[in-house]
Write an enzyme that holds these catalytic residues in place. Structure first.
Site, PDB file in Angstrom:
ATOM      1  N   HIS A  27      -1.058  -4.732  19.406  1.00 41.20           N
ATOM      2  CA  HIS A  27      -0.551  -4.371  18.078  1.00 41.20           C
ATOM      3  C   HIS A  27       0.118  -3.002  18.176  1.00 41.20           C
ATOM      4  O   HIS A  27      -0.393  -2.107  18.847  1.00 41.20           O
ATOM      5  CB  HIS A  27      -1.697  -4.330  17.060  1.00 41.20           C
ATOM      6  CG  HIS A  27      -1.201  -4.193  15.645  1.00 41.20           C
ATOM      7  ND1 HIS A  27      -0.881  -2.976  15.105  1.00 41.20           N
ATOM      8  CD2 HIS A  27      -0.941  -5.121  14.699  1.00 41.20           C
ATOM      9  CE1 HIS A  27      -0.445  -3.172  13.854  1.00 41.20           C
ATOM     10  NE2 HIS A  27      -0.484  -4.464  13.590  1.00 41.20           N
TER      11      HIS A  27
ATOM     12  N   CYS B 122       0.862  -1.186   0.000  1.00 41.33           N
ATOM     13  CA  CYS B 122       0.000   0.000   0.000  1.00 41.33           C
ATOM     14  C   CYS B 122       0.902   1.241   0.000  1.00 41.33           C
ATOM     15  O   CYS B 122       2.122   1.127   0.178  1.00 41.33           O
ATOM     16  CB  CYS B 122      -0.852  -0.003   1.263  1.00 41.33           C
ATOM     17  SG  CYS B 122       0.191  -0.011   2.744  1.00 41.33           S
TER      18      CYS B 122
ATOM     19  N   GLU C 235       0.286  -0.498  16.262  1.00 38.87           N
ATOM     20  CA  GLU C 235      -0.541   0.665  15.884  1.00 38.87           C
ATOM     21  C   GLU C 235      -1.474   1.052  17.029  1.00 38.87           C
ATOM     22  O   GLU C 235      -1.677   2.229  17.325  1.00 38.87           O
ATOM     23  CB  GLU C 235      -1.367   0.358  14.623  1.00 38.87           C
ATOM     24  CG  GLU C 235      -2.221   1.558  14.206  1.00 38.87           C
ATOM     25  CD  GLU C 235      -3.145   1.287  13.033  1.00 38.87           C
ATOM     26  OE1 GLU C 235      -2.779   0.540  12.117  1.00 38.87           O
ATOM     27  OE2 GLU C 235      -4.266   1.853  13.045  1.00 38.87           O
TER      28      GLU C 235
ATOM     29  N   HIS D 152       3.666   1.963  11.728  1.00 40.14           N
ATOM     30  CA  HIS D 152       2.539   1.740  12.648  1.00 40.14           C
ATOM     31  C   HIS D 152       2.286   2.901  13.591  1.00 40.14           C
ATOM     32  O   HIS D 152       1.256   2.959  14.242  1.00 40.14           O
ATOM     33  CB  HIS D 152       2.807   0.484  13.482  1.00 40.14           C
ATOM     34  CG  HIS D 152       3.286  -0.662  12.670  1.00 40.14           C
ATOM     35  ND1 HIS D 152       4.615  -0.948  12.481  1.00 40.14           N
ATOM     36  CD2 HIS D 152       2.596  -1.567  11.946  1.00 40.14           C
ATOM     37  CE1 HIS D 152       4.737  -2.001  11.682  1.00 40.14           C
ATOM     38  NE2 HIS D 152       3.530  -2.389  11.340  1.00 40.14           N
TER      39      HIS D 152
HETATM   40  S1  SF4 Z   1      -2.897   2.504   7.252  1.00 43.32           S
HETATM   41 FE1  SF4 Z   1      -1.492   0.765   7.109  1.00 43.32          FE
HETATM   42  S2  SF4 Z   1      -2.370  -0.555   5.516  1.00 43.32           S
HETATM   43 FE2  SF4 Z   1      -3.333   1.487   5.321  1.00 43.32          FE
HETATM   44  S3  SF4 Z   1      -2.109   2.627   3.820  1.00 43.32           S
HETATM   45 FE3  SF4 Z   1      -1.296   3.091   5.843  1.00 43.32          FE
HETATM   46  S4  SF4 Z   1       0.351   1.586   6.172  1.00 43.32           S
HETATM   47 FE4  SF4 Z   1      -0.926   0.828   4.498  1.00 43.32          FE
END
Ligand code: SF4
Length: 308
Positions: A124, A12, A126, A74
């Protein structure tokens, strides 16, 4: 055997940006560059950057004085930013802008006096970063059951935010449970599940209609890769997470005529190729890509890496 590739799959924009930050930092400042936590959850990516001179640490105390330090995609807690500042470390922040957006939403809700609920997975990075970014208590819920157990008056002003890489369906159920329980509840206009997560999840649903087995290329600790495997399983297709071709088990494919392959947002395409090669060693394969959404999102790099 027919092989169908999901579209979109793999990297991504947030992951592309995070990796590029480390690579450019290595070019600009020279190795070593320290990275707090795996820059993205993929061993292949981490190992390739290690070879170029990145050193991965879990704690800033492991970073020597003055060393260039990168925060992973993250995100990190405020306390980590403060520690870096107190130690005068030159920091490049590779937190995905979509994660930062969630942090800002959380801060806004808290500043308006709302109790903040975060839908996400405990532990996690994040989630730890988001909980540590907002200046106030955060109630973490992971399931509809957790919502039932929340000890807040039902008329309390509350707000919710979500981890970016959850399954759209699970989040929908949890949000519905929150809305049923609380009379004064607010949430983001557009849900926080990021575009890349949503697109990969709907692509795996499309893929599931064509295949007998789904292989998700991704790391065991990658949240979005795990959700892709879960979605495949939920719609009734045997689905397996594989880091690369070496993890492929030919027993999974015994009765399969068509195999689907997708990849989590942190898995590079070279690992998808590796899985296809592993399938070729079992028998002849024909590969086609399932038509899907085109992505053309790009995130800007930090100014210090683009200047000059
Ligand atoms: S939030 Fe995470 S999965 Fe979504 S674009 Fe950003 S890095 Fe990629």
């Amino acid at each position: 055997m027919e092989v169908f590739l999901a579209q979109p799959r793999g990297f991504c924009a947030g992951v592309v940006r995070a990796i590029e930050i480390v690579e450019r930092a290595l070019q600009k400042y020279g190795p070593p560059v320290y990275v707090r936590h795996e820059i993205v959850h993929n061993k292949y990516v981490v190992e390739s950057l290690k070879k170029k001179g990145a050193i991965f640490v879990e704690d800033l105390s492991e970073v020597p004085a003055k060393a260039v330090t990168v925060f992973s995609a993250h995100g990190v807690a405020k306390s980590v930013e403060e520690e870096a500042e107190a130690r005068d470390l030159p920091v490049l922040n590779a937190t995905c802008p979509l994660v930062t957006k969630v942090h800002n939403q959380g801060k806004r809700y808290i500043s308006r006096g709302r109790a903040l609920i975060l839908i996400g997975h405990a532990g996690h990075p994040e989630v730890e970063g988001t909980m540590g970014q907002v200046p106030g208590p955060v109630l973490l819920v992971q399931s509809v059951q957790d919502v039932a157990e929340l000890r807040l008056p039902t008329d309390a002003p509350v707000a919710y935010i979500t981890q970016t890489t959850l399954s759209v369906d699970d989040t929908r159920d949890i949000i519905a449970a929150l809305q049923a329980k609380f009379t004064d509840i607010q949430g983001p206009d557009i849900r926080d599940i990021c575009y890349a997560t949503q697109n990969r999840q709907s692509a795996v649903r499309d893929l599931s209609k064509l295949v007998d087995v789904i292989l998700v290329v991704g790391a065991a600790n990658s949240s979005n890769s795990n959700r892709l495997r879960e979605i495949g399983t939920e719609v009734g297709v045997a689905s397996y997470l594989v880091a690369d071709g070496s993890e492929l088990n030919s027993d999974w494919l015994k009765d399969a005529k068509a195999v689907g392959i997708t990849a989590g947002a942190s898995a590079p395409e070279v690992l998808v190729d590796d899985v296809i090669e592993a399938l070729r060693r079992i028998g002849p394969v024909s590969v086609s890509v399932v038509p899907g959404r085109e992505e053309n999102i790009e995130f800007r790099l930090p100014a210090e890496l683009t200047a000059g």
